[in-house]
Write an enzyme that holds these catalytic residues in place. Structure first.
Site, PDB file in Angstrom:
ATOM      1  N   TYR A 124       0.832  -1.206   0.000  1.00  0.00           N
ATOM      2  CA  TYR A 124       0.000   0.000   0.000  1.00  0.00           C
ATOM      3  C   TYR A 124       0.866   1.256   0.000  1.00  0.00           C
ATOM      4  O   TYR A 124       1.798   1.391   0.795  1.00  0.00           O
ATOM      5  CB  TYR A 124      -0.926   0.014   1.232  1.00  0.00           C
TER       6      TYR A 124
ATOM      7  N   HIS B  33      -0.825  16.625  -1.698  1.00  0.00           N
ATOM      8  CA  HIS B  33      -1.336  16.794  -0.339  1.00  0.00           C
ATOM      9  C   HIS B  33      -1.026  18.173   0.241  1.00  0.00           C
ATOM     10  O   HIS B  33      -1.409  18.468   1.368  1.00  0.00           O
ATOM     11  CB  HIS B  33      -0.773  15.694   0.570  1.00  0.00           C
TER      12      HIS B  33
ATOM     13  N   ASN C 254       2.501  10.685   6.865  1.00  0.00           N
ATOM     14  CA  ASN C 254       1.596   9.868   7.676  1.00  0.00           C
ATOM     15  C   ASN C 254       2.014   9.946   9.135  1.00  0.00           C
ATOM     16  O   ASN C 254       2.954   9.286   9.552  1.00  0.00           O
ATOM     17  CB  ASN C 254       1.662   8.405   7.215  1.00  0.00           C
TER      18      ASN C 254
ATOM     19  N   TYR D 102     -15.509  31.198  47.192  1.00  0.00           N
ATOM     20  CA  TYR D 102     -14.993  29.962  46.607  1.00  0.00           C
ATOM     21  C   TYR D 102     -13.720  30.176  45.800  1.00  0.00           C
ATOM     22  O   TYR D 102     -12.850  29.315  45.753  1.00  0.00           O
ATOM     23  CB  TYR D 102     -16.045  29.334  45.695  1.00  0.00           C
TER      24      TYR D 102
ATOM     25  N   ARG E 148     -11.154  30.076  48.539  1.00  0.00           N
ATOM     26  CA  ARG E 148     -11.196  28.899  49.397  1.00  0.00           C
ATOM     27  C   ARG E 148     -10.978  27.606  48.621  1.00  0.00           C
ATOM     28  O   ARG E 148     -10.440  26.627  49.147  1.00  0.00           O
ATOM     29  CB  ARG E 148     -12.556  28.851  50.111  1.00  0.00           C
TER      30      ARG E 148
ATOM     31  N   PHE F 168      -1.868   6.081  12.653  1.00  0.00           N
ATOM     32  CA  PHE F 168      -1.805   7.505  12.294  1.00  0.00           C
ATOM     33  C   PHE F 168      -3.007   8.296  12.820  1.00  0.00           C
ATOM     34  O   PHE F 168      -3.032   9.513  12.741  1.00  0.00           O
ATOM     35  CB  PHE F 168      -1.775   7.665  10.769  1.00  0.00           C
TER      36      PHE F 168
END
Length: 510
Positions: free
Chosen positions: A57, A87, A199, A283, A286, A332
């Protein structure tokens, strides 16, 4: 830039602080001799398999939905170049130079394991680009974080083949010119090398690691600012009692409670009102150990994920030279990083949220403090608008904390039918850190201003150091002035580590 040392990478030995140092140009990098035979073995397997005419592949087939299209071995080298070019679809502002450098480092580091089948020349060139300050220009948007960070990594790979754009010692030029200026030569990609370069999860992991490094400093600075605010508000240290916090033994809570005790140790300000009639603090004072502590626990969990990821193999297919296998899988996919960065963004948003409440309380004119911390309130607005800015930043962080990882849009004609959006998660977290640093900077300024009004009472052991260093860079606000410059100065104290380092030198590691 002068470098202080040399680091040998072997695919397993990166840490977040080390990535930060290398990304900032603090050290040179070299491939460890011990892994060179492993890289050669992986490469030899690829070449033997191609020569035997076997189907692999992305080497002798197309990609994604085109996985069944066979490629003649004589065209396999052109296939790798075409893969990188096709890409390169990124858009938007480039990654920061540090993030781009970290991405180059992490990609080389993953290839160094020997399971990607590239030649040693590919790894060596990536590392020499770091050493000689050749930094690819990588658009920040365009990755869905599925087959890794395909688009941005393709822009990184462009420079290796003498195309695209790069910085050379900070100056932008073509990739070919940058390599030439650094006395480096571009590569002609061979079997599988284009695929191996793009990749992986290195873009999201790099952005995430640098954000996590900054977040660690921000967490420490938040404890410092919170302690200063507590003193300035005439609060009580009761909520930091070791016995109380031991009854809820979260590690972060215990650490923050201890930090608060050390920061205010010996405080004359707290001692001056120990018998006052206030029963409890709000709060936001605290609950500092509980909230700040939970953020720390989240951050440490995220750091663990990032360290695993940066020392992993995220290629496809994976080359196993030990038995001659090519394994197609999903290493990936960016889900581990995507979830981690969303988690960190949410945690840091909470840290900014509680800090903003303390910022607000200091401006109310309570406990003998002047409204908006200004002696001349009315004629002068003091820190009124600084709280507006903090509120805006905290609100923006709430929006940025919507988890990108819960979304998925199929790609590659449905072959890649579930994606992580992890690079979006990482970029959002980076923006959350940006905003958080400014919120904490505002609290530091207000707390220092309020402590000025408590003189001649003395601050605690740690808060006195923090107050002193803030005042060395930003003067008391007696009359209204442009506060943006003050906020930036306080943020620089935080981001540079100067504030945290000074306090830690006095009271120990926070």
């Amino acid at each position: 830039m002068q470098t202080s040392s040399l680091v040998h990478i072997d695919g397993t030995n990166l840490t977040i602080p080390l990535v930060k140092r290398i990304a900032a140009g603090g050290v040179d990098v070299k491939l460890a001799e011990s892994v060179r035979p492993l890289v050669r073995a992986g490469r030899e397997l690829v070449e033997r398999t191609v020569k035997a005419g076997q189907q692999i592949y992305g080497v002798t087939t197309g990609f994604g939905r085109l996985k069944s299209v066979m490629i003649d071995p004589k065209d396999a080298i052109e296939l790798q170049r075409n893969l990188v070019l096709s890409h390169c679809t990124g858009v938007g502002a480039p990654l920061s130079e540090d993030a781009a450098r970290a991405s180059v480092l992490l990609r080389a580091h993953s290839l160094a394991r020997g399971y990607s089948g590239v030649r040693l020349e590919v790894i060596d060139l990536l590392l020499e680009m770091l050493n000689r300050r050749v930094t690819p220009i990588i658009p920040s948007k365009g990755s869905v974080g599925a087959s890794g960070d395909l688009a941005p990594l393709a822009h990184m790979a462009l420079v290796l083949i003498g195309e695209g754009d790069a910085l050379f010692e900070g100056t932008r030029m073509s990739g070919a010119d940058a390599l030439k200026a650094a006395n480096l030569k571009p590569l002609v990609l061979s079997y599988k090398e284009g695929l191996a370069l793009i990749n992986g999860t290195q873009i999201m992991t790099s952005i995430g690691a640098l954000a996590a490094f900054r977040a660690d400093l921000a967490c420490k600075a938040a404890d410092i600012a919170g302690a200063m605010s507590l003193e300035a508000f005439f609060g009580t240290a009761a909520a930091f009692d070791e016995r109380l916090n031991a009854l809820r033994p979260h590690p972060g809570q215990a650490r923050v409670a201890a930090n608060m005790r050390h920061l205010v140790r010996g405080s004359g300000i707290l001692a001056s009102h120990v018998d006052c009639d206030r029963v409890q603090d709000p709060y936001s004072f605290r609950c500092i150990p509980v909230v700040h502590g939970a953020v720390r626990d989240a951050m440490h969990a995220v750091e663990n994920t990032l360290v695993i990821e940066m020392n992993s193999v995220t290629d496809n297919p994976i080359v196993i030279p030990e038995d001659g296998s090519f394994i197609t899988g999903g290493n990936f996919h960016g889900e581990p990083v995507a979830l981690a960065m969303d988690y960190l963004a949410m945690a840091l948003t909470e840290l900014g949220s509680i800090a903003e409440r303390r910022i607000y309380k200091l401006l109310e004119g309570l406990e003998g403090l002047p409204p908006f911390l200004s002696e001349g309130h009315g004629l002068h607005s003091g820190y009124m608008l600084a709280q507006y800015t903090a509120a805006a930043l905290v609100s923006e962080n709430k929006t940025l904390s919507y988890p990108a990882s819960v979304d998925s849009i199929p790609t590659s004609a449905g072959q890649e039918d579930h994606v992580s959006m992890g690079t979006i998660s990482a970029r959002q977290c980076e923006q959350v850190v940006d905003n958080l640093e400014n919120v904490i900077a505002i609290e530091l300024l207000e707390a220092a201003q309020a402590l000025d009004f408590r003189a001649p009472l003395k601050c605690g052991q740690g808060t006195s150091v923090a107050h002193k260093i803030v005042r060395e860079h930003v003067p008391h606000l007696k009359e209204d002035r442009n506060l943006s410059k003050d906020i930036e100065a306080a943020r620089a104290l935080l981001a540079s580590g100067e504030l945290v380092n000074a306090v830690e030198a006095e009271i120990g590691v926070l």
